[in-house]
Design a protein around this motif. Structure first.
Motif, PDB file in Angstrom:
ATOM      1  N   MET A  28     111.463  26.935 -61.294  1.00 13.02           N
ATOM      2  CA  MET A  28     111.412  28.239 -61.939  1.00 13.02           C
ATOM      3  C   MET A  28     109.987  28.777 -61.832  1.00 13.02           C
ATOM      4  SD  MET A  28     114.484  28.794 -63.027  1.00 13.02           S
ATOM      5  CE  MET A  28     115.997  28.005 -63.600  1.00 13.02           C
ATOM      6  N   MET A  29     109.785  29.781 -60.996  1.00 12.46           N
ATOM      7  CA  MET A  29     108.471  30.385 -60.798  1.00 12.46           C
ATOM      8  C   MET A  29     108.323  31.602 -61.708  1.00 12.46           C
ATOM      9  SD  MET A  29     106.559  28.700 -58.678  1.00 12.46           S
ATOM     10  CE  MET A  29     105.358  29.929 -58.168  1.00 12.46           C
ATOM     11  N   CYS A  30     107.732  31.358 -62.876  1.00 15.81           N
ATOM     12  CA  CYS A  30     107.573  32.425 -63.868  1.00 15.81           C
ATOM     13  C   CYS A  30     106.233  33.126 -63.622  1.00 15.81           C
ATOM     14  CB  CYS A  30     107.643  31.842 -65.268  1.00 15.81           C
ATOM     15  SG  CYS A  30     107.681  33.083 -66.570  1.00 15.81           S
ATOM     16  N   ILE A  31     106.228  34.030 -62.669  1.00 22.37           N
ATOM     17  CA  ILE A  31     105.017  34.776 -62.314  1.00 22.37           C
ATOM     18  C   ILE A  31     104.775  35.910 -63.304  1.00 22.37           C
ATOM     19  CG2 ILE A  31     103.805  35.966 -60.445  1.00 22.37           C
ATOM     20  CD1 ILE A  31     104.697  33.070 -59.842  1.00 22.37           C
ATOM     21  N   HIS A  32     105.861  36.513 -63.768  1.00 24.21           N
ATOM     22  CA  HIS A  32     105.785  37.594 -64.749  1.00 24.21           C
ATOM     23  C   HIS A  32     106.112  37.011 -66.121  1.00 24.21           C
ATOM     24  CE1 HIS A  32     107.092  41.186 -67.008  1.00 24.21           C
ATOM     25  NE2 HIS A  32     106.335  41.864 -66.184  1.00 24.21           N
ATOM     26  N   GLU A  54     117.509  18.891 -61.649  1.00 26.38           N
ATOM     27  CA  GLU A  54     116.127  18.606 -62.039  1.00 26.38           C
ATOM     28  C   GLU A  54     115.386  19.941 -62.044  1.00 26.38           C
ATOM     29  OE1 GLU A  54     112.025  16.572 -60.298  1.00 26.38           O
ATOM     30  OE2 GLU A  54     113.936  16.229 -59.266  1.00 26.38           O
ATOM     31  N   ILE A  55     115.008  20.394 -63.218  1.00 25.34           N
ATOM     32  CA  ILE A  55     114.411  21.725 -63.346  1.00 25.34           C
ATOM     33  C   ILE A  55     112.936  21.587 -63.719  1.00 25.34           C
ATOM     34  CG2 ILE A  55     114.475  23.929 -64.558  1.00 25.34           C
ATOM     35  CD1 ILE A  55     117.470  23.512 -64.939  1.00 25.34           C
ATOM     36  N   VAL A  56     112.078  22.166 -62.904  1.00 21.13           N
ATOM     37  CA  VAL A  56     110.641  22.181 -63.176  1.00 21.13           C
ATOM     38  C   VAL A  56     110.178  23.628 -63.244  1.00 21.13           C
ATOM     39  CG1 VAL A  56     110.169  19.928 -62.167  1.00 21.13           C
ATOM     40  CG2 VAL A  56     110.118  21.961 -60.712  1.00 21.13           C
ATOM     41  N   TRP A  57     109.096  23.852 -63.977  1.00 18.44           N
ATOM     42  CA  TRP A  57     108.610  25.208 -64.230  1.00 18.44           C
ATOM     43  C   TRP A  57     107.168  25.369 -63.769  1.00 18.44           C
ATOM     44  CZ3 TRP A  57     110.545  29.575 -66.985  1.00 18.44           C
ATOM     45  CH2 TRP A  57     111.867  29.443 -67.441  1.00 18.44           C
ATOM     46  N   PHE A  58     106.864  26.584 -63.334  1.00 19.33           N
ATOM     47  CA  PHE A  58     105.475  27.023 -63.264  1.00 19.33           C
ATOM     48  C   PHE A  58     105.378  28.349 -64.007  1.00 19.33           C
ATOM     49  CE2 PHE A  58     102.257  29.850 -61.474  1.00 19.33           C
ATOM     50  CZ  PHE A  58     101.133  29.120 -61.835  1.00 19.33           C
ATOM     51  N   ARG A  59     104.467  28.422 -64.951  1.00 21.92           N
ATOM     52  CA  ARG A  59     104.238  29.661 -65.706  1.00 21.92           C
ATOM     53  C   ARG A  59     102.855  30.191 -65.361  1.00 21.92           C
ATOM     54  NH1 ARG A  59     108.203  30.211 -69.555  1.00 21.92           N
ATOM     55  NH2 ARG A  59     109.335  28.294 -70.090  1.00 21.92           N
ATOM     56  N   ARG A  60     102.775  31.453 -65.053  1.00 25.66           N
ATOM     57  CA  ARG A  60     101.535  32.061 -64.583  1.00 25.66           C
ATOM     58  C   ARG A  60     100.388  31.882 -65.570  1.00 25.66           C
ATOM     59  NH1 ARG A  60      99.030  37.225 -64.773  1.00 25.66           N
ATOM     60  NH2 ARG A  60      97.924  37.755 -62.836  1.00 25.66           N
ATOM     61  N   GLU A  61     100.709  31.929 -66.861  1.00 27.47           N
ATOM     62  CA  GLU A  61      99.644  31.822 -67.852  1.00 27.47           C
ATOM     63  C   GLU A  61      98.951  30.462 -67.805  1.00 27.47           C
ATOM     64  OE1 GLU A  61     103.606  31.474 -70.239  1.00 27.47           O
ATOM     65  OE2 GLU A  61     102.835  32.527 -68.472  1.00 27.47           O
ATOM     66  N   VAL A  62      99.655  29.442 -67.291  1.00 30.53           N
ATOM     67  CA  VAL A  62      99.052  28.113 -67.159  1.00 30.53           C
ATOM     68  C   VAL A  62      97.881  28.149 -66.180  1.00 30.53           C
ATOM     69  CG1 VAL A  62      99.463  25.749 -66.367  1.00 30.53           C
ATOM     70  CG2 VAL A  62     101.175  26.921 -67.757  1.00 30.53           C
ATOM     71  N   PHE A  64      95.652  30.358 -65.727  1.00 31.33           N
ATOM     72  CA  PHE A  64      94.418  30.896 -66.298  1.00 31.33           C
ATOM     73  C   PHE A  64      93.994  30.170 -67.571  1.00 31.33           C
ATOM     74  CE2 PHE A  64      96.565  34.373 -64.038  1.00 31.33           C
ATOM     75  CZ  PHE A  64      95.581  34.679 -63.107  1.00 31.33           C
ATOM     76  N   ALA A  65      94.778  29.170 -67.980  1.00 27.47           N
ATOM     77  CA  ALA A  65      94.490  28.506 -69.252  1.00 27.47           C
ATOM     78  C   ALA A  65      93.323  27.543 -69.167  1.00 27.47           C
ATOM     79  CB  ALA A  65      95.742  27.781 -69.743  1.00 27.47           C
ATOM     80  N   ALA A  67      90.866  24.687 -66.213  1.00 22.90           N
ATOM     81  CA  ALA A  67      90.628  24.167 -64.863  1.00 22.90           C
ATOM     82  C   ALA A  67      91.797  23.299 -64.416  1.00 22.90           C
ATOM     83  CB  ALA A  67      89.328  23.371 -64.840  1.00 22.90           C
ATOM     84  N   ALA A  68      92.381  22.569 -65.366  1.00 20.36           N
ATOM     85  CA  ALA A  68      93.540  21.733 -65.044  1.00 20.36           C
ATOM     86  C   ALA A  68      94.717  22.590 -64.593  1.00 20.36           C
ATOM     87  CB  ALA A  68      93.932  20.892 -66.252  1.00 20.36           C
ATOM     88  N   GLY A  69      94.850  23.758 -65.205  1.00 21.18           N
ATOM     89  CA  GLY A  69      95.917  24.675 -64.805  1.00 21.18           C
ATOM     90  C   GLY A  69      95.739  25.158 -63.379  1.00 21.18           C
ATOM     91  N   LYS A  70      94.518  25.426 -62.992  1.00 18.96           N
ATOM     92  CA  LYS A  70      94.237  25.870 -61.621  1.00 18.96           C
ATOM     93  C   LYS A  70      94.511  24.751 -60.622  1.00 18.96           C
ATOM     94  CE  LYS A  70      90.793  29.361 -62.860  1.00 18.96           C
ATOM     95  NZ  LYS A  70      91.013  29.287 -64.311  1.00 18.96           N
TER      96      LYS A  70
END
Length: 366
Positions: A28-32, A54-62, A64-65, A67-70
């Motif tokens: 799930m690519m949560c860009i917005h 098997e469901i994995v997520w990426f949330r855009r806010e992560v 910018f949260a 260095a680990a998020g980047k």
């Protein structure tokens, strides 16, 4: 800098392509930022009824949260993307332009708005380099899901993709509005949180952002807060677009609900919407609720902003006003031109039910 980041993402992705694809893995690519009860969250819930995924997520806010998020974006996300069987998006993702996917990978664009309103993506005037990259990114999509057959030509232009890749299966995000069993409880929840009088009609003012960021800080200055507060039958809620920010200047006569986690619940609780060019009108359209269009800068938005797919004043499903005084007079008279809702709803929505996610899964997920 973006070019360098895209290049690193691309290199890591193609290294990860050496790993076999995982059947039934869903990314799930949560860009917005969609908040609670968004399209991706509803798709995740619907998938539970169709087997084990098997469901994995990426949330855009992560991103910018921290260095680990980047780092996660640069290394974990390319891996998940390279090994996923199905990838759902709710916005554009430019790095796709340089990626080459497994033949069995399905990339499905759900988008973050429904129907057709203001111009977006390739239907706008973009810098040539950006337009070229966006078109190449969209070419990687297996399918784009839209809310009706009538809007397919709009999305052909918007995404630069053929109609054969555009599926009018309904808008997954709108499943929410037909699934809630106790609407009164949602309304009470909102009223209790913000101290609103449930006996009054709840009016939501939700303006969208402007592409010229310098204008966003001044958007609410045009609204007649003091005069609206004098209207005895209404309570006013204000929700600002995330790109505007949730801070409003020192004004009285309203509650700021920008911090509420679910815009869907706010839309369900509200009785009347005041907006301008925001896609939130679709949430009120499927519910058949009155809408008022406070378009104080319509000329500028049409000529120097992104503009619209259709003639704004004749197309929108409600009364259009351009001054604060006209807005107050409209509420005093109570004529919101609700007769315009049905034609707008028929054009933008083929399905008014809670089975849009189900149709997407049955058609596009094996």
């Amino acid at each position: 800098m973006k070019d360098i980041l895209y290049l690193v993402f691309c290199i890591v992705f193609h290294l990860c392509r050496l790993v076999p694809i995982k059947r039934h893995k869903v990314l799930m690519m949560c860009i917005h930022n969609e908040g609670e009860n968004g399209a991706l969250s509803l798709m995740e819930s619907a998938l539970d009824d169709f087997g084990e995924y098997e469901i994995v997520w990426f949330r855009r806010e992560v991103l910018f949260a921290s260095a680990a998020g980047k780092l996660r974006f640069m290394f974990q996300v390319p891996y998940d993307m390279a090994t996923a069987n199905y990838i759902f998006f709710n916005d554009n993702f430019m790095p796709l332009s340089k990626l080459h996917f497994h033949p069995d990978a399905a990339l499905i664009q759900l988008w973050h708005g429904e129907g057709a309103m203001k111009r977006s993506c390739l239907a706008m005037e973009l810098p040539p380099k950006e337009a070229k990259r966006l078109k190449k990114a969209n070419e990687k999509m297996t399918a784009t899901v839209v809310s009706s057959k009538a809007v397919i030509p709009v999305y052909e232009e918007t995404f630069g993709m053929p109609a054969s890749k555009i599926y009018p299966l309904g808008a997954p995000r709108t499943d929410y509005f037909f699934s809630v069993k106790d609407i009164a409880a949602v309304r009470r929840k909102v009223c209790e949180k913000y101290g609103l009088d449930p006996a009054k009609k709840l009016v939501l003012y939700a303006p969208t952002f402007r592409d010229d960021e310098s204008q966003n800080a001044h958007l609410t200055e045009h609204f007649p807060f003091a005069e609206f507060a004098a209207l005895e039958d209404y309570s006013l809620m204000v929700r600002l677009h995330p790109q505007i920010g949730g801070v409003i200047g020192a004004k009285e006569g309203f509650v700021n609900v920008s911090d509420y986690p679910s815009v869907n619940e706010i839309a369900l609780a509200a009785d009347i919407l005041i907006s301008d060019y925001s896609s939130i009108i679709m949430d009120f359209t499927v519910q058949g609720k009155p809408m008022v269009f406070f378009a104080f800068d319509l000329g500028e938005f049409s000529e120097r902003g992104r503009g619209f797919y259709f003639d704004y004043e004749s197309y929108v499903p409600g009364a259009v006003v351009k001054t604060g005084q006209a807005l107050i007079e409209l509420f005093q008279e109570g004529d919101f031109h609700e007769e315009k809702i049905e034609a707008f709803r028929r054009f933008n929505f083929d399905y008014l039910d809670k089975y849009n996610c189900k149709r997407v899964i049955e058609q596009l997920v094996k």
